[in-house]
Design an enzyme around this catalytic site. Structure first.
Site, mmCIF file in Angstrom:
data_model
loop_
_atom_site.group_PDB
_atom_site.id
_atom_site.type_symbol
_atom_site.label_atom_id
_atom_site.label_comp_id
_atom_site.label_asym_id
_atom_site.label_seq_id
_atom_site.Cartn_x
_atom_site.Cartn_y
_atom_site.Cartn_z
ATOM 1 C CB SER A 1 -0.885 -0.003 1.240
ATOM 2 O OG SER A 1 -0.089 0.245 2.380
ATOM 3 C CE LYS A 2 -0.519 8.413 -0.537
ATOM 4 N NZ LYS A 2 -1.629 9.265 -0.204
ATOM 5 N NE ARG A 3 -0.574 3.118 7.119
ATOM 6 C CZ ARG A 3 -0.492 3.504 8.361
ATOM 7 N NH1 ARG A 3 -1.261 4.458 8.785
ATOM 8 N NH2 ARG A 3 0.350 2.931 9.198
ATOM 9 C CD GLU B 1 2.061 7.973 2.995
ATOM 10 O OE1 GLU B 1 1.488 7.533 4.018
ATOM 11 O OE2 GLU B 1 1.468 8.620 2.108
#
Ligand code: GLU
Length: 494
Positions: free
Chosen positions: A259-261, A264
């Protein structure tokens, strides 16, 4: 029949690397088979549309050199390639299904349906609108044709697929083999929404058919929709394309989809290009051909030990039989390693002309030759082109401290004497290429371990033991800066 494949993203945000990999596999498959690669924008859901994302998708594909043969910008013989521009086509096709008795109008209000859902919830089941209860609802199957006609003029409606519960839906996924689902497990799915727009499923099938798509290569998340798609093909009496559902791209650690998370949290990009201020692979200094190489290997196996492939090579050897079934773990270190290999393989001139945003950290007041030479000195140490900024610091900034461990070690050998020698060479402007020989001669009377001499010089110039050859550093920085760094270090030692 010649191969025609498509990449069909919905413009609901930036393209993530999973989508990019889907586009890549489609592209490679098309090229391998002398076929065509189409880009189709699936934008029927007006509410989920995100401003700028269509353009982002087009730019990202361009950056990776995945150029469509047909698409919204170039057009083509089966366009338009934006679903929002194909409304009339869907209207004609839904009429065909209604006339064949394969689809029907439904007038149920949102309240009716949520009530029915509540009742189902109480019975601990989920509401299924289908053969067993469709006559209890308000639709063209439960109403007379006169009533239906009148309602069509006055009431909002959807169009549903009439699913035969006795039908055994049989499908083949080329990666997973044959799959069977009983019709009774599928409800009468909506094909046309109340706003008159088709659902993803309906538009997707109609377009794949009309665009002559021979192979549908897409993410595994669409596998649960396959039976419905097969039913729509069957309802029209069309031959379905060959399906291949690609394995998921998984988190580097733990379970689940990347995921994008994750990006990050762990400091790696998940988008090819920058999106809303978060850097993409491009801005972190990936060569697009390296990203393409890495993504090709993420879920596909060439069947040999070889891991570095040029783009034309990939187009020749890509083989869908070697696509893996299981999910593929994203590994940023591996991606960086592949990028490192591509940096090594790419000549300086190319880097300087294609990646100015990174090479411009080397001062333009230097000659072209000097800039290129400085780059060549650190190139082996680059995993991302953004590393050039930190790696070229040895040329651009005096050390802001000295590694205490190394300092302690060299201090056992009176480094002042050594540094004074180098200061002498610099003052006399003796060419750097002669320094090594000269210091060796000096050392015949001093017997300092040669390693200590070199470490002292490196400490003076860089502040630690990293970086390219010290004499190369002196050569690049020039006499004045070398002298300044030596004197600064000497005063520190005193
Ligand atoms: N529009 C779908 C998506 O965004 C495409 C699925 C398909 O390729 O059929 O992923």
């Amino acid at each position: 029949m010649s191969v025609r494949v498509r990449f069909a993203p919905s413009p609901t945000g930036p393209l993530h690397i999973g989508g990019l990999r889907t586009a890549l596999y489609n592209y490679l498959f098309a090229k391998k088979n002398g076929g065509k690669f189409l880009l189709r924008i699936e934008d029927t859901d007006q509410y989920r549309k995100v401003e700028g994302s269509e353009n982002y998708i087009i730019e990202a594909l361009k950056w990776c050199d995945l150029r469509p043969d047909e698409g919204p910008l170039l057009g083509g013989k089966t366009g338009p390639y934006r679903q929002s521009e194909r409304k009339k086509i869907y209207e004609e096709h839904i009429d065909m299904l209604i006339r064949k008795g394969k689809a029907y109008y439904a007038f149920d209000s949102a309240e009716t349906l949520s009530k029915a859902r509540l009742i189902a919830d109480e019975k601990k089941t989920t509401l299924k609108y289908g053969a067993h209860n469709r006559l209890e609802f308000k639709n063209s199957l439960s109403y007379t044709s006169e009533k239906t006609k009148a309602l069509l003029e006055t009431t909002a409606f959807v169009v549903r697929l009439k699913v035969d519960p006795k039908k055994n839906v049989e499908m083949i996924d080329k990666i997973r083999g044959s799959i069977g689902v009983q019709g009774s497990e599928i409800d009468d799915k909506i094909l046309i929404k109340a706003d008159g727009m088709p659902t993803y499923h309906f538009a997707n099938v109609v377009d794949d058919h009309l665009m002559g798509i021979t192979h549908v290569i897409r993410g595994e998340e669409w596998l649960p929709s396959l039976a419905l798609h097969q039913l729509i093909y069957d309802a029209f009496g069309w031959h379905a394309p060959i399906f291949m559902h690609l394995p998921l791209i998984l988190k580097p650690q733990g379970k689940g989809k990347l995921s994008k998370r994750d990006g990050e949290k762990m400091g790696f990009p998940v988008y090819p290009l920058e999106w809303e201020g978060s850097k993409g692979f491009k801005e972190r200094g990936f060569l697009p051909e390296a990203l393409v190489n890495y993504l090709a290997l993420l879920g596909w196996n060439p069947g040999t030990e070889k891991e570095i492939f040029s783009f034309p090579e990939l187009q020749q050897i890509f083989d869908t039989d070697k696509i893996k079934k299981g999910g593929a773990k994203f590994d940023f270190d591996k991606a960086k390693w592949v990028n490192h290999k591509f940096i090594e393989l790419t000549d300086e001139k190319t880097i300087f002309s294609r990646f100015i945003e990174f090479t411009d950290c080397l001062p333009y007041k230097w000659s072209e030759k000097k800039r290129t030479y400085a780059y060549a000195l650190v190139k082996k140490r680059l995993f991302l082109l953004e590393d050039l900024i930190s790696e070229s610091r040895v040329f651009l900034a005096d050390p802001d401290g000295y590694d205490p461990e190394v300092l302690k070690k060299v201090k056992e050998h009176e480094p002042q004497k050594i540094i004074l020698q180098f200061i002498d060479y610099a003052k006399k402007e003796i060419p750097v290429k002669e320094w090594k020989e000269k210091i060796k001669v000096w050392n015949e009377d001093h017997n300092v371990p040669f390693g200590v001499i070199m470490q002292s010089l490196r400490l003076a110039l860089v502040g630690n033991l990293s970086g390219p050859d010290v004499f190369d550093i002196c050569f690049i920085t020039g006499n004045t800066i070398t002298l300044r760094r030596l004197e600064k270090f000497l005063s520190q030692l005193n």
